[in-house]
Each structure stands twice: as structure tokens, then as C-alpha cells.
Design a protein around this motif. Structure first.
Motif, PDB file in Angstrom:
ATOM      1  N   ARG A  69      35.717  40.280  45.247  1.00 52.57           N
ATOM      2  CA  ARG A  69      36.856  40.225  44.325  1.00 52.57           C
ATOM      3  C   ARG A  69      38.042  41.000  44.891  1.00 52.57           C
ATOM      4  N   THR A  72      39.891  39.023  47.445  1.00 52.28           N
ATOM      5  CA  THR A  72      40.803  38.055  46.830  1.00 52.28           C
ATOM      6  C   THR A  72      42.104  38.742  46.424  1.00 52.28           C
ATOM      7  N   TYR A  73      41.993  39.897  45.785  1.00 52.10           N
ATOM      8  CA  TYR A  73      43.181  40.651  45.371  1.00 52.10           C
ATOM      9  C   TYR A  73      44.022  41.032  46.582  1.00 52.10           C
ATOM     10  N   ALA A 102      41.097  32.212  49.432  1.00 56.44           N
ATOM     11  CA  ALA A 102      40.902  33.150  48.308  1.00 56.44           C
ATOM     12  C   ALA A 102      41.143  32.444  46.980  1.00 56.44           C
ATOM     13  N   GLU A 105      38.016  30.516  46.228  1.00 54.19           N
ATOM     14  CA  GLU A 105      36.910  31.410  45.855  1.00 54.19           C
ATOM     15  C   GLU A 105      37.125  32.043  44.482  1.00 54.19           C
ATOM     16  N   SER A 106      38.398  32.205  44.106  1.00 57.60           N
ATOM     17  CA  SER A 106      38.686  32.877  42.834  1.00 57.60           C
ATOM     18  C   SER A 106      38.087  32.126  41.645  1.00 57.60           C
ATOM     19  N   HIS A 110      36.350  35.170  39.662  1.00 60.08           N
ATOM     20  CA  HIS A 110      37.177  35.752  38.595  1.00 60.08           C
ATOM     21  C   HIS A 110      37.223  34.798  37.404  1.00 60.08           C
ATOM     22  N   VAL A 114      42.834  34.298  36.353  1.00 61.21           N
ATOM     23  CA  VAL A 114      43.195  34.735  37.710  1.00 61.21           C
ATOM     24  C   VAL A 114      43.508  33.517  38.571  1.00 61.21           C
ATOM     25  N   THR A 115      42.661  32.515  38.526  1.00 61.31           N
ATOM     26  CA  THR A 115      42.895  31.304  39.321  1.00 61.31           C
ATOM     27  C   THR A 115      44.199  30.636  38.910  1.00 61.31           C
ATOM     28  N   LEU A 118      47.053  32.612  40.353  1.00 63.44           N
ATOM     29  CA  LEU A 118      47.167  32.424  41.801  1.00 63.44           C
ATOM     30  C   LEU A 118      47.776  31.063  42.123  1.00 63.44           C
ATOM     31  N   PHE A 171      44.085  41.514  38.095  1.00 62.78           N
ATOM     32  CA  PHE A 171      42.712  41.699  38.583  1.00 62.78           C
ATOM     33  C   PHE A 171      42.044  42.851  37.843  1.00 62.78           C
TER      34      PHE A 171
END
Length: 177
Positions: A69, A72-73, A102, A105-106, A110, A114-115, A118, A171
Motif C-alpha cells: 500500500r 502505491t502511495y 500502482a 494494483e490499487s 485499497h 483510492v482507485t 488515482l 491513503f
């Protein structure tokens, strides 16, 4: 009182023979009991070891999830910072590619918010670079920008700068409790 003189060896032998079965049986039961107690203590120790191993494994998995995680951040932050600070038309390909990975993967690491954020960041970055590309083309031709281009580019860059500041709040799952 026992008359020891009346006690003969054949009587003693038959008495010992009669008692030997009971004595051997008693010793066998005592031995089995001792072995059983030892086995119980071994099983308790093994259970305690397994519980500790399960706890260690749970902590390892939690740490691994945190690391993924955080990656990703960190990738999102580097992507946005590079977009804010860069005057090029696009972010460096390796930064862009890491961000896209990322982003994918989010979805698994998450919550959906979050996705979604992003994806919005990527949309704003692409819009910013599209305007910058157009502005660069106008600069090359010594032409004036269409009305509102410079303001729109400043607005998008301002949004990205604000996102750098607020990205940690997005996050929230990285907060260690």
C-alpha cells in the motif's frame, strides 16, 4: 506377627508369582501414565509454538500489505510531484508506467475511493499535459494561445499541487494503529 520360620521358599515363590502379574501391570500403568503426561506437555508446547507462528505469519502478511500500500502511495506522490515540477510535455516514462501499475494494483490493495482518486489524478495530469503540448505548439509557431489556455493550465497545476498536499489523507489505510 509373622512367623518367619513357617515361611518356606515354595510358598514365597508362588506368592511372588501371583504378585508379579499385578506388579508388572501396575508398573506398566504407571509408565503409561508418565508417558501420557509427557505427551500432553509436548502437545501443549507444540500448540503454543503454532500459535506464535500463526501470529508471526499474520504480522508478516500485515507488514507486506502495508509495504504494498505504501508503494502505491509513494508512486502516486512521485507521479504528481513530477507533474507539478516538470515543464516537459509528459512525465518520465518509468514514473508514468509505475503509476499505471500502482493504479491497477490499487483496486486490490485499497478501497474503491483510492482507485477513483488515482484515476482522477491521471485524468488531470493527462489534461494538463495536453494543454502544455498545445501551448508548446503555439510557442513554436510564435502564435498566441487560445483564450483561457494559460488560466486552465494554471488551474490544473494548482489542483495537482493541492493534491500533493492532500494525498496522505487519501491513503488513510496507511495510518499505523
Amino acid at each position: 506377627m509373622i512367623d518367619w520360620n513357617a515361611f518356606d521358599w515354595p510358598t514365597f515363590g508362588s506368592l511372588m508369582q501371583a504378585l508379579s502379574g499385578g506388579i508388572v501391570g501396575g508398573l506398566a500403568v504407571l509408565g503409561a501414565y508418565k508417558i501420557g503426561l509427557r505427551q500432553v506437555s509436548i502437545i501443549e508446547a507444540q500448540t503454543e509454538i503454532l500459535a506464535k507462528q500463526a501470529d508471526i505469519e499474520a504480522k508478516r502478511l500485515t507488514h507486506e500489505l502495508y509495504e504494498r500500500r505504501y508503494k502505491t502511495y509513494d508512486t502516486a506522490l512521485r507521479y504528481v510531484v513530477e507533474c507539478v515540477e516538470s515543464t516537459d510535455q509528459r512525465p518520465r516514462p518509468e514514473i508514468r508506467d509505475q503509476f499505471i501499475r500502482a493504479l491497477g494494483e490499487s483496486q486490490f490493495l485499497h478501497d474503491a475511493n483510492v482507485t477513483k482518486e488515482l484515476i482522477e489524478i491521471r485524468t488531470i495530469v493527462e489534461a494538463t499535459y495536453a494543454i502544455r503540448r498545445d501551448m508548446w505548439s503555439y510557442d513554436q509557431g510564435n502564435d498566441a494561445y487560445p483564450e483561457g489556455y494559460a488560466e486552465k493550465e494554471r488551474e490544473l497545476r494548482s489542483w495537482l499541487r493541492e493534491r500533493v498536499r492532500t494525498l496522505p489523507a487519501l491513503f488513510s489505510d496507511l495510518v499505523v494503529t
